[in-house]
Design an enzyme around this catalytic site. Structure first.
Site, PDB file in Angstrom:
ATOM      1  N   HIS A 168       0.858  -1.327  -0.044  1.00 27.09           N
ATOM      2  CA  HIS A 168      -0.105  -0.106  -0.016  1.00 27.09           C
ATOM      3  C   HIS A 168       0.817   1.263   0.239  1.00 27.09           C
ATOM      4  CE1 HIS A 168      -2.357   3.262   1.977  1.00 27.09           C
ATOM      5  NE2 HIS A 168      -3.032   2.896   0.895  1.00 27.09           N
ATOM      6  N   SER A 169       0.392   2.153  -1.044  1.00 24.64           N
ATOM      7  CA  SER A 169       1.307   3.512  -1.047  1.00 24.64           C
ATOM      8  C   SER A 169       2.850   3.150  -1.130  1.00 24.64           C
ATOM      9  CB  SER A 169       0.919   4.329   0.396  1.00 24.64           C
ATOM     10  OG  SER A 169       1.522   5.659  -0.077  1.00 24.64           O
ATOM     11  N   MET A 170       3.610   3.739  -0.125  1.00 29.81           N
ATOM     12  CA  MET A 170       5.189   3.476  -0.317  1.00 29.81           C
ATOM     13  C   MET A 170       5.406   2.071  -0.112  1.00 29.81           C
ATOM     14  SD  MET A 170       6.346   6.394  -1.168  1.00 29.81           S
ATOM     15  CE  MET A 170       7.986   6.145  -0.833  1.00 29.81           C
ATOM     16  N   GLN A 195      -1.271  -0.669  -4.273  1.00 33.77           N
ATOM     17  CA  GLN A 195      -2.496  -0.004  -3.747  1.00 33.77           C
ATOM     18  C   GLN A 195      -2.237   1.476  -3.826  1.00 33.77           C
ATOM     19  OE1 GLN A 195      -3.769  -2.435  -0.312  1.00 33.77           O
ATOM     20  NE2 GLN A 195      -5.482  -3.199  -1.901  1.00 33.77           N
ATOM     21  N   THR A 197       0.051   3.454  -4.931  1.00 32.96           N
ATOM     22  CA  THR A 197       1.590   3.669  -5.050  1.00 32.96           C
ATOM     23  C   THR A 197       2.056   4.676  -5.988  1.00 32.96           C
ATOM     24  OG1 THR A 197       1.771   1.510  -4.048  1.00 32.96           O
ATOM     25  CG2 THR A 197       3.720   2.382  -5.133  1.00 32.96           C
TER      26      THR A 197
END
Length: 283
Positions: A168-170, A195, A197
């Site tokens: 997720h993200s980073m 997700q 990212t």
């Protein structure tokens, strides 16, 4: 007479455009992204990672479980499909609950023999999206966790040789950063799902470490050597739609980073069978 008329028409057009932009940004239901109801208590069982635990004392590896399944996995004699979740900037390891719980319930409801074992790294909710100095350390820790995870399947009837990664993200950047480590075996990972990212570049770049990490990772994935080593890796990237005000959709695309035949980029604007739209947390 012409000048006042042009001015009036201009004011009307600007007002309509301004109202449209305001309506686009504000006319949606409140989305608290609340966790779903559970009738069994979630458990995040911490795993002993051995001697390296002293080096990474702020980090931890957990396996998710609930109910009878949680008791069954305590021995860590596993036979499912391993999945590792990597949280992002200031993310909690408890975010894995929604994925792990739904996957477990679907396997039980459908009575399938194949099921997923969800692992998650606790990276101390570090601000990896603002300070790039922690990214290399997180990547190295995830590498060690992958090796540890696969060791739990030695006695399985069909032991897996790779781990599915969800970031997720980073966390998605850390997943791709694994392949830049000199001692990393690319065969250990063949599927990465990200997700919200920001693959293309950092949302904000406050320090050289963050910039250099992105540069190193994306240069490797774009290079000829990287393309050859990554031929078996499929990457799926989903963005949070127009309501994700933290990571805009353009940054989540894989264009120019992953070969077209191994990349899927999509924008999630809503959740099926519900009236809830998506944002950065619900992507």
């Amino acid at each position: 007479m012409a000048a006042p008329m042009v001015l009036s028409v201009s004011v009307v057009i600007i007002s309509i455009v301004a109202y449209g932009i305001h309506d686009l940004l504000t006319n949606f239901e409140n989305n608290g992204c609340e966790m779903t109801y559970m009738f069994e208590f979630p458990e995040y069982q911490k795993i002993d990672i051995g001697e390296v635990e002293e080096k990474y004392r702020n980090y931890a590896l957990h396996i998710y479980g609930e109910g009878v399944y949680a008791n069954r996995i305590r021995t860590l004699q596993l036979n499912g499909i391993p999945v590792l979740f990597i949280p992002g900037n200031s993310g909690s390891h408890k975010q894995v609950r929604s994925l792990g719980s739904v996957a477990l319930r679907m396997a039980e409801r459908q009575g399938v023999k194949v099921h997923f074992n969800y692992f998650v790294v606790d990276i101390n909710e570090e601000l990896s999206g603002l300070y790039g100095g922690v990214l290399k350390r997180q990547t190295e820790f995830v590498h060690l966790c992958l090796q540890k995870i696969l060791s739990f399947y030695k006695n399985a009837k069909h032991p897996p040789s790779s781990v599915v990664i969800v970031g997720h993200s980073m966390g998605g950047i850390v997943a791709r950063g694994l392949f830049t480590l000199p001692d990393f075996d690319p065969a250990v990972v063949n599927t990465i799902i990200t997700q919200a990212t920001p693959h293309q570049k950092p949302v904000v770049s406050f320090d050289d470490d963050l910039h250099h990490y992105y540069q190193r990772v994306n240069q490797y994935w774009r290079s000829e050597g990287g393309q050859a080593a990554l031929r078996h890796v499929t990457v799926v990237s989903t963005g949070g739609g127009h309501r994700d005000v933290q990571v805009r959709y353009a940054l989540t695309r894989l264009d120019g980073i992953v070969a077209d035949d191994r990349a899927i980029s999509a924008s999630t604007t809503s959740i099926p069978k519900s009236w809830v739209s998506t944002d950065h947390r619900c992507s």
